[in-house]
Design a protein around this motif. Structure first.
Motif, PDB file in Angstrom:
ATOM      1  N   VAL A 204      12.932  15.598  22.263  1.00  0.00           N
ATOM      2  CA  VAL A 204      12.553  17.011  22.355  1.00  0.00           C
ATOM      3  C   VAL A 204      11.173  17.231  21.738  1.00  0.00           C
ATOM      4  CG1 VAL A 204      13.203  19.379  21.789  1.00  0.00           C
ATOM      5  CG2 VAL A 204      14.987  17.680  22.257  1.00  0.00           C
TER       6      VAL A 204
ATOM      7  N   LEU B 277      15.845  31.585  18.037  1.00  0.00           N
ATOM      8  CA  LEU B 277      15.405  32.166  19.298  1.00  0.00           C
ATOM      9  C   LEU B 277      14.893  33.591  19.109  1.00  0.00           C
ATOM     10  CD1 LEU B 277      15.089  31.968  22.332  1.00  0.00           C
ATOM     11  CD2 LEU B 277      17.530  32.493  22.582  1.00  0.00           C
TER      12      LEU B 277
ATOM     13  N   GLY C 166      16.142  23.046  30.702  1.00  0.00           N
ATOM     14  CA  GLY C 166      14.808  22.902  30.135  1.00  0.00           C
ATOM     15  C   GLY C 166      13.850  22.226  31.093  1.00  0.00           C
TER      16      GLY C 166
ATOM     17  N   TYR D 209      21.067  29.230  15.912  1.00  0.00           N
ATOM     18  CA  TYR D 209      20.356  29.160  17.185  1.00  0.00           C
ATOM     19  C   TYR D 209      19.793  30.528  17.557  1.00  0.00           C
ATOM     20  CZ  TYR D 209      19.395  27.452  21.945  1.00  0.00           C
ATOM     21  OH  TYR D 209      18.780  27.063  23.122  1.00  0.00           O
TER      22      TYR D 209
ATOM     23  N   VAL E 250      14.555  30.481  28.821  1.00  0.00           N
ATOM     24  CA  VAL E 250      15.242  29.596  27.882  1.00  0.00           C
ATOM     25  C   VAL E 250      16.059  28.590  28.677  1.00  0.00           C
ATOM     26  CG1 VAL E 250      16.808  29.477  25.908  1.00  0.00           C
ATOM     27  CG2 VAL E 250      15.418  31.535  26.265  1.00  0.00           C
TER      28      VAL E 250
ATOM     29  N   LEU F  81      18.205  24.803  28.635  1.00  0.00           N
ATOM     30  CA  LEU F  81      18.831  23.766  27.825  1.00  0.00           C
ATOM     31  C   LEU F  81      19.147  22.567  28.716  1.00  0.00           C
ATOM     32  CD1 LEU F  81      21.446  24.318  25.032  1.00  0.00           C
ATOM     33  CD2 LEU F  81      21.654  22.380  26.598  1.00  0.00           C
TER      34      LEU F  81
ATOM     35  N   ILE G 149      13.729  23.245  20.758  1.00  0.00           N
ATOM     36  CA  ILE G 149      14.888  23.275  19.861  1.00  0.00           C
ATOM     37  C   ILE G 149      15.683  21.999  20.063  1.00  0.00           C
ATOM     38  CG2 ILE G 149      16.988  24.488  19.161  1.00  0.00           C
ATOM     39  CD1 ILE G 149      15.843  27.047  20.321  1.00  0.00           C
TER      40      ILE G 149
ATOM     41  N   SER H  15      15.106  23.624  25.099  1.00  0.00           N
ATOM     42  CA  SER H  15      16.189  23.298  24.177  1.00  0.00           C
ATOM     43  C   SER H  15      16.882  22.021  24.619  1.00  0.00           C
ATOM     44  CB  SER H  15      17.191  24.464  24.139  1.00  0.00           C
ATOM     45  OG  SER H  15      18.258  24.197  23.260  1.00  0.00           O
ATOM     46  N   ASN H  16      16.957  21.044  23.705  1.00  0.00           N
ATOM     47  CA  ASN H  16      17.749  19.827  23.955  1.00  0.00           C
ATOM     48  C   ASN H  16      17.442  19.254  25.336  1.00  0.00           C
ATOM     49  OD1 ASN H  16      19.344  21.960  22.253  1.00  0.00           O
ATOM     50  ND2 ASN H  16      20.003  19.946  21.543  1.00  0.00           N
TER      51      ASN H  16
ATOM     52  N   VAL I 121      11.326  28.287  26.236  1.00  0.00           N
ATOM     53  CA  VAL I 121      12.078  27.627  25.177  1.00  0.00           C
ATOM     54  C   VAL I 121      12.718  26.393  25.796  1.00  0.00           C
ATOM     55  CG1 VAL I 121      13.952  27.809  23.502  1.00  0.00           C
ATOM     56  CG2 VAL I 121      12.508  29.810  23.991  1.00  0.00           C
TER      57      VAL I 121
ATOM     58  N   CYS J 219      23.712  25.962  20.674  1.00  0.00           N
ATOM     59  CA  CYS J 219      24.083  27.366  20.849  1.00  0.00           C
ATOM     60  C   CYS J 219      25.592  27.553  20.797  1.00  0.00           C
ATOM     61  CB  CYS J 219      23.526  27.906  22.157  1.00  0.00           C
ATOM     62  SG  CYS J 219      23.886  26.881  23.597  1.00  0.00           S
TER      63      CYS J 219
END
Length: 264
Positions: free
Chosen positions: A218, A252, A98, A248, A92, A94, A205, A118-119, A116, A241
């Motif tokens: 995204v 997830l 990411g 969130y 995961v 962010l 996400i 995310s952003n 994942v 998150c």
């Protein structure tokens, strides 16, 4: 408090959950440390091993001289996962985390079974934009960029809360070398072709109020991966998150469950 000495870099990491469980690895954003995930870890499925770390130049990890390359940041977490024998993880990431997720999945599919994003994006901003930020931090410290950064990161209602102060303080207390080094890594990264070649389960996400990596960015990135999923968290900015931890965690958790990860 755990420090891994990894061939030239010392990284701070933390493990929660079941030490014998299937691993879920978290990589946080520019200007934050592993506390980014504090609110969601208790809400995730039981029986999993949650690994968090401070990337190079952030939190309690070592801050080497800037600039950093994205390949270096990917190699750092690759070494950490090898050190912890964390294979077949759900990763995961962010924001810059990411990007690290995309690079690691392209390099070491034995370590990553699903990602994942995310952003984040396959590329974020322009070299010129990042150079302006680097120059600004070199001239005036992270404080000089704090207010416009916070506006991009958080929705207007959250910026009126007491908790907002803590996140602003976290940003400005990161090492300058780490912030500048990771900014340079983002500046030089374009994973469009690399990410389009990935073939693994993937979830994107986004936060509807994200001024750093807007939902369209995204979605454009996650759509590069065939069969991927996308979730939009409304009313949240760059760190959903933090602003919407329950939603969130639900998004997830549902993704983790669909991967059958707890049974790996």
């Amino acid at each position: 408090m755990h420090i891994a000495n990894l061939d030239g870099i010392r990284l701070h990491y933390r493990i929660d959950g079941d030490p014998a469980g299937a691993p879920v690895v978290f990589s946080n954003s520019l200007g934050t440390d592993l506390r980014l995930w504090d609110q969601i870890i208790p809400l995730l499925p039981k029986g999993l091993k949650f690994i968090r770390y401070d990337k190079r130049g952030h939190g309690l990890s070592e801050a080497t001289p800037a600039p950093y390359g994205m390949g270096t940041l990917v190699s750092d977490v690759e070494k950490l996962m090898d050190h912890l024998d964390a294979k077949d993880a759900i990763f995961v990431g962010l924001s810059i985390g990411g990007m690290i997720a995309q690079g690691l999945a392209a390099k070491r599919l034995d370590l990553v079974r699903a990602i994942v994003l995310s952003n984040t994006g396959a590329r974020i901003g322009t070299r010129e934009m990042w150079q302006e930020r680097i120059d600004g931090v070199r001239a005036g410290g992270i404080e000089a960029l704090a207010d416009p950064t916070m506006t991009r990161w958080f929705s207007a209602p959250f910026r009126q809360t007491d908790a907002f102060t803590a996140w602003r303080n976290m940003l400005i207390r990161q090492p300058v070398e780490g912030y500048v080094g990771c900014s340079a890594a983002i500046s030089g990264t374009d994973f469009m072709a690399t990410t389009a070649a990935l073939r693994l389960p993937a979830l994107g996400i986004a936060g509807s109020e994200d001024g750093s990596t807007p939902p369209d960015l995204v979605r454009e990135t996650i759509d590069l991966i065939p069969g991927s999923e996308f979730a939009l968290i409304r009313g949240a900015g760059h760190l959903p998150c933090v602003e919407k931890p329950e939603e969130y965690a639900r998004v997830l958790s549902d993704f983790i469950t669909r991967q059958g990860h707890a049974n790996v």
